[in-house]
Design an enzyme around this catalytic site. Structure first.
Site, PDB file in Angstrom:
ATOM      1  N   GLU A  90       0.772  -1.243   0.000  1.00 32.21           N
ATOM      2  CA  GLU A  90       0.000   0.000   0.000  1.00 32.21           C
ATOM      3  C   GLU A  90       0.806   1.298   0.000  1.00 32.21           C
ATOM      4  O   GLU A  90       0.367   2.277  -0.586  1.00 32.21           O
ATOM      5  CB  GLU A  90      -0.944   0.005   1.202  1.00 32.21           C
ATOM      6  CG  GLU A  90      -2.023  -1.032   0.994  1.00 32.21           C
ATOM      7  CD  GLU A  90      -2.984  -1.093   2.144  1.00 32.21           C
ATOM      8  OE1 GLU A  90      -2.731  -0.448   3.170  1.00 32.21           O
ATOM      9  OE2 GLU A  90      -3.985  -1.787   1.999  1.00 32.21           O
ATOM     10  N   ASP A  91       1.912   1.318   0.718  1.00 32.39           N
ATOM     11  CA  ASP A  91       2.631   2.580   0.847  1.00 32.39           C
ATOM     12  C   ASP A  91       3.731   2.708  -0.187  1.00 32.39           C
ATOM     13  O   ASP A  91       4.913   2.653   0.130  1.00 32.39           O
ATOM     14  CB  ASP A  91       3.165   2.732   2.271  1.00 32.39           C
ATOM     15  CG  ASP A  91       2.016   2.897   3.251  1.00 32.39           C
ATOM     16  OD1 ASP A  91       1.350   3.932   3.204  1.00 32.39           O
ATOM     17  OD2 ASP A  91       1.776   1.960   4.039  1.00 32.39           O
TER      18      ASP A  91
END
Ligand code: MN
Length: 509
Positions: free
Chosen positions: A77-78
């Protein structure tokens, strides 16, 4: 430090195989490439964060796959990359066990901007996130251990966030993470989660507690050290050689705060602000140390607890005693062996600790496994957000209230919230016992079913197999989630008992 030298150093000290070092190094390189160009809100390069989380787990001697997964935990996600691409590459590079662990930790994440296209707000979002968390949690407890370490690292960075977000994360930590850590017996996480979040969730109260404790310290400078020295000399004189460590400390702030709230902020009513922990090599020396303490200072009545002979339901073992100590202060002593201490600090996680001599792994205590499963089943039984919220509300109460420990006639310990009744007790033992309850004996005396139980009570439930089912009147006084749910589900369908009997696996509607 933007490298994993600390982790590799720990691996060398532990004597882990070279292949393990190579695996975490690959995970590090993979994460560094994926997070390239991505920054933490603080402005630091993103990779610093997964390294911190993984290092924390390495210091706890967690298994190599968990440490590798911790390095990879935010890669999906990051990053500025497409999460699906990252997923594919993860599967190519790492074992299914590691990839699944990363996926489970990702599901435990409360933001999730890519997967969560239907943006939810407020309470709906909160509920949705909690549901996800319970599902991932039930699948693999290792995921929540990584998530605890992740949350602690995030709490340390909380200052850089806007106040609203800061408050949400702090409250969520106190209401969800910390009670779960506590229930899993991981004091090591529970204490740090609570104290880090407390400051942000209730800043004024935090200052007030800090002021009271510091005040007490100032007037009692060096007091605990003196007590510790005195007991050490006496233990030596008594020939108790196996004491490996003696830790004098004050209880952690959030736990003092909870007690202060209960006692109208009267700090003199809290027994265990000062605590001394004695860690001995073996059980006989624990009891011998208790004798030395009691010959030195008088014990406070009702404050001697032998959790070695009768462990707490979460597996905690220790002897506790509070004494009238020097200069009119109360001091609590906790006495335990090295093994018990490790279990108390690490709970469920203790059973994954890396030990090259351990050969096969120890099992997680069945009671902890049961609780994890109960948590997961709560999630499944929710039909809508409202019911889920009601259950959460109660789970929170169950987790927050002080617990009482009562006994079956055979001496098994049942863990219940304060004010719990014989009906709660009956359902805690078995649904069928709850449903067929007609009366209760507490310490051999007949009592009404709504009588609040106290720690140490021995409870004997009287059942009648011809009883049709629970009374909805019980809903007015039961305190536990489980009792309430079972009573309600019987009220919804009079046949549910029957259905349960013929189809044990059937999910109740
Ligand atoms: Mn993270």
């Amino acid at each position: 430090m933007v490298d994993i030298s600390r982790i590799l150093e720990i691996f060398r000290e532990e004597g882990r195989p070279e292949a393990d070092s190579m695996l975490v190094d690959r995970a590090f390189v993979f994460a560094a490439i994926v997070h390239e160009g991505y920054k933490r809100i603080s402005g630091a390069p993103y990779i610093v964060h997964p390294i911190d989380v993984a290092t924390r787990l390495a210091e706890m001697h967690m298994p190599t796959n968990m440490i590798a997964a911790a390095l990879l935990h935010d890669t999906i996600e990051d990053s500025i990359r497409d999460p699906e691409e990252t997923r594919k590459e993860l599967r190519k590079e790492f074992s299914p066990d590691i990839v699944e662990l990363v996926e489970n930790v990702t599901k435990l994440d409360f933001k999730n901007p890519h997967a969560d296209k239907t943006r939810l707000f407020g309470i709906d979002r909160y509920v949705e996130n909690l549901r996800k968390m319970f599902v991932a949690f039930a699948k693999d407890v290792r995921a929540i251990i990584i998530k605890f370490a992740d949350r602690i690292e995030n709490l340390r960075d909380l200052e850089v966030l806007p106040p609203g977000k800061r408050l949400r994360i702090a409250l969520e930590t106190l209401e969800v993470y910390a009670p779960i850590a506590k229930r899993l017996g991981i004091a090591h996480f529970n204490v740090e989660l609570e104290d880090l979040a407390f400051k942000h969730a209730f800043p004024e109260e935090y200052e007030r507690v800090a002021g009271l404790i510091v005040g007490k310290h100032d007037t009692r400078g060096g007091y605990l050290d003196q007590v510790a020295k005195k007991i050490k000399d006496r233990l030596d004189a008594a020939g108790i050689k196996s004491v490996v460590s003696l830790q004098a400390r004050t209880k952690h702030f959030f736990s003092i705060y909870r007690k202060l709230v209960k006692y109208d902020w009267d700090i003199n009513r809290i027994w265990d602000i000062f605590a001394v922990r004695i860690i001995a090599e073996n059980v006989p020396d624990c009891y011998a140390a208790l004798g030395v303490i009691h010959s030195l200072w008088k014990p406070v009545k009702g404050r001697i607890k032998d959790y070695i002979a009768q462990p707490k339901p979460n597996g905690y073992r220790s002897i506790h005693t509070t004494v009238f100590c020097d200069d009119g202060e109360f001091v609590e002593f906790q006495i335990r062996t090295t093994e018990m201490h490790e279990e108390a600090q690490y709970g469920v996680a203790a059973h994954w600790r890396y030990d090259e001599n351990k050969g096969k792994k120890q099992k997680i205590p069945q009671k902890q496994v049961n609780w994890v499963q109960e948590l997961a089943s709560v999630q499944k039984e929710m039909e809508n957000n409202k019911e889920f919220l009601e259950t959460l509300e109660r789970l929170k109460i169950d987790a927050f209230n002080d617990r009482i420990f009562v006994y079956t006639p055979k001496g098994d310990v049942i863990d219940l919230p304060e004010e719990a009744t014989p009906v709660d007790f009956a359902y805690a033992i078995h649904t069928e016992i709850g449903n067929k309850t007609t009366g209760a004996l507490v310490n051999s005396k007949n009592v009404a079913l709504n009588t609040p139980l106290k720690s140490g009570d021995v409870v004997n439930i009287i059942t009648d197999k011809n009883r049709k089912g629970p009374s909805t009147d019980w809903l007015k006084f039961v305190k536990t989630n489980m009792a309430r749910d079972r009573i309600k589900s019987c009220a919804r369908s009079p046949l549910s008992n029957f259905i349960d009997l013929i189809k044990p696996g059937k999910k109740r509607k």
